[in-house]
Design a protein around this motif. Structure first.
Motif, PDB file in Angstrom:
ATOM      1  N   ALA A 152      75.729   2.054 117.638  1.00  0.00           N
ATOM      2  CA  ALA A 152      76.727   3.040 118.056  1.00  0.00           C
ATOM      3  C   ALA A 152      76.270   4.455 117.747  1.00  0.00           C
ATOM      4  O   ALA A 152      76.556   5.390 118.508  1.00  0.00           O
ATOM      5  CB  ALA A 152      78.060   2.753 117.371  1.00  0.00           C
ATOM      6  N   ALA A 153      75.539   4.635 116.656  1.00  0.00           N
ATOM      7  CA  ALA A 153      75.075   5.966 116.263  1.00  0.00           C
ATOM      8  C   ALA A 153      73.723   6.316 116.867  1.00  0.00           C
ATOM      9  O   ALA A 153      73.216   7.419 116.615  1.00  0.00           O
ATOM     10  CB  ALA A 153      74.984   6.059 114.741  1.00  0.00           C
ATOM     11  N   HIS A 154      73.138   5.413 117.650  1.00  0.00           N
ATOM     12  CA  HIS A 154      71.805   5.611 118.235  1.00  0.00           C
ATOM     13  C   HIS A 154      70.776   5.937 117.140  1.00  0.00           C
ATOM     14  O   HIS A 154      69.877   6.749 117.332  1.00  0.00           O
ATOM     15  CB  HIS A 154      71.827   6.726 119.275  1.00  0.00           C
ATOM     16  N   ALA A 155      70.944   5.267 115.996  1.00  0.00           N
ATOM     17  CA  ALA A 155      70.027   5.468 114.868  1.00  0.00           C
ATOM     18  C   ALA A 155      68.990   4.351 114.899  1.00  0.00           C
ATOM     19  O   ALA A 155      69.152   3.318 114.236  1.00  0.00           O
ATOM     20  CB  ALA A 155      70.797   5.483 113.554  1.00  0.00           C
ATOM     21  N   ASP A 156      67.930   4.541 115.662  1.00  0.00           N
ATOM     22  CA  ASP A 156      66.942   3.478 115.859  1.00  0.00           C
ATOM     23  C   ASP A 156      66.143   3.199 114.593  1.00  0.00           C
ATOM     24  O   ASP A 156      65.835   2.043 114.294  1.00  0.00           O
ATOM     25  CB  ASP A 156      66.009   3.850 117.009  1.00  0.00           C
ATOM     26  N   ASP A 157      65.796   4.243 113.838  1.00  0.00           N
ATOM     27  CA  ASP A 157      65.026   4.015 112.608  1.00  0.00           C
ATOM     28  C   ASP A 157      65.844   3.219 111.599  1.00  0.00           C
ATOM     29  O   ASP A 157      65.327   2.294 110.951  1.00  0.00           O
ATOM     30  CB  ASP A 157      64.602   5.354 112.012  1.00  0.00           C
ATOM     31  N   GLU A 158      67.118   3.564 111.458  1.00  0.00           N
ATOM     32  CA  GLU A 158      67.977   2.821 110.539  1.00  0.00           C
ATOM     33  C   GLU A 158      68.174   1.386 111.004  1.00  0.00           C
ATOM     34  O   GLU A 158      68.276   0.461 110.188  1.00  0.00           O
ATOM     35  CB  GLU A 158      69.332   3.519 110.390  1.00  0.00           C
ATOM     36  N   LEU A 159      68.221   1.182 112.330  1.00  0.00           N
ATOM     37  CA  LEU A 159      68.344  -0.174 112.857  1.00  0.00           C
ATOM     38  C   LEU A 159      67.127  -1.013 112.480  1.00  0.00           C
ATOM     39  O   LEU A 159      67.262  -2.181 112.089  1.00  0.00           O
ATOM     40  CB  LEU A 159      68.514  -0.136 114.375  1.00  0.00           C
ATOM     41  N   ASP A 160      65.936  -0.434 112.575  1.00  0.00           N
ATOM     42  CA  ASP A 160      64.726  -1.167 112.201  1.00  0.00           C
ATOM     43  C   ASP A 160      64.756  -1.559 110.726  1.00  0.00           C
ATOM     44  O   ASP A 160      64.413  -2.695 110.362  1.00  0.00           O
ATOM     45  CB  ASP A 160      63.492  -0.316 112.492  1.00  0.00           C
ATOM     46  N   MET A 161      65.189  -0.633 109.887  1.00  0.00           N
ATOM     47  CA  MET A 161      65.231  -0.929 108.451  1.00  0.00           C
ATOM     48  C   MET A 161      66.274  -2.001 108.148  1.00  0.00           C
ATOM     49  O   MET A 161      66.054  -2.880 107.302  1.00  0.00           O
ATOM     50  CB  MET A 161      65.524   0.348 107.669  1.00  0.00           C
TER      51      MET A 161
END
Length: 809
Positions: free
Chosen positions: A481-490
């Motif tokens: 939802a936040a378009h936080a791709d780096d956080e999604l990977d982690m």
């Protein structure tokens, strides 16, 4: 131009932080290239394409407020808007201000120095009749003459001013007073009052059908009273029906009527759920999905998927995939669509095959693989799990349908709705998120079947991917939802365990892998064993057939044993090593060689000479035994080549005998005698001219006896053995294709085609579903039947061979 200047002026009064919010919300207008001035920015913000991009992102209250503003017209203010929406209380007024601020952040609503609210013209034109209201009175009176205005004022009992503008202002002032309009209508004739009340509450402003460019009907007698007083207005040339100004309709609806305004989202039943429970369930779902997706794609890599002629992967191929991967149809469809959008699959002629990017994806850890598919799913312009169309026909996967912006907005609405749930709470029933999605994205596309809850298909997808868990938004969903791709990977690396690289091989000839097997381990076990079950633990079973499959692929027994020993958590059990050794011992004892023909003889030296002959190398001769050669060329070519080099081979038949090459003598066909000229002679025919049906030795007496015994008239065709011939050509054509119908049913269908009558048929669809449909306006187009389907209320094409019964309509 006025709208542009007011927007540019409003933008100039904003501080930098507020202007930055507008630019962030309307990135489409603030980039490629960057605007050089506020005037240019205002132009971009009001373009129809720019407004169309942001409109599907609006929530339900934003759309309701925008529609109300469009109904109020150019003189809308915050107070008049609040009165129309019934938002006069402090709480409702605060909700209205919040909604107006949300629209202002997108530059869809702004106010000038006098407090008048403005909106872009494309947004105002999104509703042809907002709230079921026509245009305001001033707009409808644009083409009215001064004399006509004078007559309306006189009918109202108002002294007409001198100029046209003054008369127009006086009429607008009178009709804008709801109490005066209501009192005026109360004095109208009963028929006129009934007509006006019906028109004011009708959502359709076109009650009569008119032909474009042709005069409308003469006004009804009960409408003349309203037309004389400006309560209804009609074009001077009476084109189209009479129209009711928005001020009059609002006055007649009464002070208790308010436009719909739902500032608060629907309330869903929630239950307490801990963050650890959500993370644990999301991790299980995500790991299960990525394992199934990896299995589906590995099957595609081994055997590329065949595409239908109409495009896409059909139901039969999807069922084969699901059975081989032990996955549901929904999981298979999501895996294919996300992989195709991520570039892991691509079209290769009439097949779908993996790309080079797939090879790199298989080398990644399950967490990284899942992150790739989750990011693609978030912006996927379709609903992968939609398996049936409106007619309940199976839909193929990877069909290449046009992008669906409403599907993307539905997915974003689901993420927003789930993110808005109270902390530590999840919905008791996942389907209750559907109304919340509809509130956050009312223009989103719902691909769920009609008999299910709203957005149920989308919610099911989110649960399968681990985006939703225990009725709440998982950490995967939060980052999406936040378009936080780096956080999604982690987060995926934190929640999903790494791929398992070892297996526990037992004496029962099974290999058990807990968790998700690595790509190398899965490929190894797939090559030498058969997958039995897949889940939190996967089980493969070794057999003579599976080991033989690995040997057929070029593996040696030592390589198989060494690879299995390297990935086994314990020493290889003795039954497995014996199985590999026993299978290898019998492997290749019998060989099959391709050959177009065989050359054999009794002299080994002669056959060795043929095999070494340079001029015969083009035949592809290979010596299998001292007295046997095989040739890759067909027998005729091999014979000709050997004979051209001076050898004298003979050909054999399939039974092993020498084939005699004696050519039969060639003779011309007997000439057809010319027709016999009639010389006027009477009497019996000669043998040469006797009819074929008459025996050669029969005389006229025999022929006469046969004719007397024959029926006087040749029988008609009897297609169904009922003694009844075809009555029309239509019956014969229908009977040729509708093989499941009796003759009486064929006659009913033909009669309906010839006369235009309606019939009811029992029809078997391509999916196998049996339906009963009433058809009319039938047109025969063999092997199809074009007709109007009363079940679907649309024209449909039916295959005659699928009609299994006919009944009167």
């Amino acid at each position: 131009m006025k709208s542009r200047s007011t927007l540019a002026t409003w933008l100039s009064r904003l501080d930098s932080s507020r202007l930055a919010r507008v630019l962030a919300a309307r990135k489409d207008a603030a980039s490629s290239p960057e605007p050089r001035s506020l005037g240019e920015l205002a132009d971009r913000l009001q373009r129809p394409g720019a407004v169309a991009l942001v409109l599907p992102q609006l929530t339900l209250p934003c759309l309701q407020v925008a529609e109300a503003l469009a109904a109020l017209g150019a003189r809308a203010t915050r107070d008049s808007l609040a009165e129309l929406l019934g938002s006069t209380s402090p709480a409702a007024g605060h909700a209205l201000d919040t909604t107006l601020e949300a629209l202002s952040d997108r530059a869809l609503v702004w106010h000038d120095s006098q407090g008048t609210l403005h909106m872009p013209s494309p947004l105002r034109q999104a509703w042809s009749t907002p709230l079921g209201l026509e245009a305001p009175l001033e707009e409808l009176l644009a083409g009215t003459t001064s004399e006509e205005l004078r007559g309306m004022l006189a009918s109202l009992g108002i002294k007409p001013p001198g100029s046209k503008q003054q008369r127009l202002a006086a009429l607008v002032e009178h009709h804008s007073d709801a109490e005066r309009v209501a009192a005026l209508v109360a004095r109208a004739p009963a028929a006129t009052r009934k007509l006006l009340e019906e028109r004011s509450r009708s959502t359709s402003c076109q009650p009569e059908f008119t032909v474009f460019g042709s005069p409308g009907p003469t006004p009804r007698p009960d409408a003349r009273w309203a037309l004389d007083r400006g309560l209804l207005l009609q074009d001077r040339r009476r084109y189209g029906p009479a129209r009711m100004p928005a001020e009059v309709a609002l006055a007649l609806r009464g002070p208790d009527w308010h436009a719909p305004f739902e500032p608060l989202p629907p309330v869903a039943r929630t239950a307490a759920v801990s963050a650890s429970e959500v993370e644990r369930e999301a991790a299980v779902a995500g790991a299960s999905f990525v394992a199934h997706a990896a299995r589906v794609l590995s099957i595609c890599a081994a055997a590329p998927l065949a595409r239908l002629k109409s495009g896409g992967i059909g139901a039969r191929e999807l069922a084969r995939l699901g059975k081989a991967a032990q996955a549901d149809d929904a999981v298979v469809r999501i895996a294919l669509e996300t992989a195709y959008a991520a570039g892991l699959l691509a079209r290769d002629g009439d097949r779908i095959a993996p790309t080079e990017a797939y090879d790199a994806w298989t080398e990644q850890e399950p967490a990284e693989q899942l992150a790739v598919l989750l990011r693609v799913w978030r912006d996927l312009p379709l609903t992968p799990t939609r398996a049936r169309d409106a007619d309940d026909r199976a839909l193929p996967a990877l069909a290449g349908a046009p992008p669906c912006g409403g599907c993307v907005q539905a997915r974003h609405g689901l993420l927003t709705a789930a993110a808005g749930l109270p902390a530590g709470q999840g919905v008791q029933v996942a389907s209750e998120l559907g109304p919340l999605v509809g509130w956050h994205r009312p223009l989103a596309d719902d691909a769920s079947p009609e008999d299910t809850a709203p957005f149920s298909a989308l919610i099911r997808e989110a649960e399968l991917l681990g985006v939703l868990a225990r009725g709440a938004l998982s950490p995967f969903g939060v980052h999406l939802a936040a378009h936080a791709d780096d956080e999604l990977d982690m987060t995926t690396r934190r929640l999903l365990p790494p791929a398992t690289t070892t297996a526990r091989i037992g004496a029962d000839l099974t290999a058990v892998v807990t968790g998700t097997p690595s790509a190398r381990l899965a490929a190894l076990l797939d090559s030498v064993a058969d997958l039995e079950t897949r889940g939190t633990a996967s089980v493969w079973r070794f057999s003579a057939g599976s080991v033989r499959r690995a040997l057929d692929a070029g593996r040696t027994p030592d390589d198989i044993t060494a690879d299995l020993a390297n990935c086994s958590a314990t020493a290889l059990p003795q039954p497995l090593t014996y199985l590999i050794a026993d299978t290898a011992r019998g492997h290749g004892r019998v060989r099959i060689a391709p050959a177009a023909c065989v050359i054999h003889g009794d002299e080994p030296a002669l056959l060795a000479e043929l095999a070494a002959h340079r001029a015969l190398s083009r035949l592809g001769l290979r010596q299998l035994a001292p007295t046997v050669l095989v040739s890759s060329s067909p027998p005729a070519k091999t014979l000709a080549a050997l004979r051209s080099e001076g050898y004298a081979p003979v050909a054999e038949t399939a039974e092993g005998t020498v084939r005699i090459e004696k050519l039969p003598p060639q003779r011309a066909a007997a000439a057809v005698s010319p027709p016999r000229r009639n010389s006027g002679q009477r009497g019996p025919r000669t043998t040469a001219t006797r009819t074929p049906d008459t025996p050669a030795d029969a005389g006229l007496d025999v022929l006469a006896e046969r004719l007397l015994k024959a029926p006087p008239i040749a029988p008609e065709p009897d297609p169904f053995g009922s003694g009844v011939p075809f009555a029309t050509d239509t019956e014969e054509i229908v009977a040729g294709y509708a093989k499941h119908l009796s003759y009486s049913d064929v006659r009913q269908v033909a009669h309906a085609i010839d006369t235009g009558a309606a019939i009811t048929v029992e029809y078997i669809a391509a999916s196998g579903n049996r339906t009963v449909r009433t058809l009319s306006d039938l047109e025969l187009d063999p092997p199809y039947l074009d007709a109007w389907c009363h079940l679907r209320e649309a024209e449909r094409v039916f295959t005659l061979s699928r009609i299994h019964g006919v009944m009167p309509a």
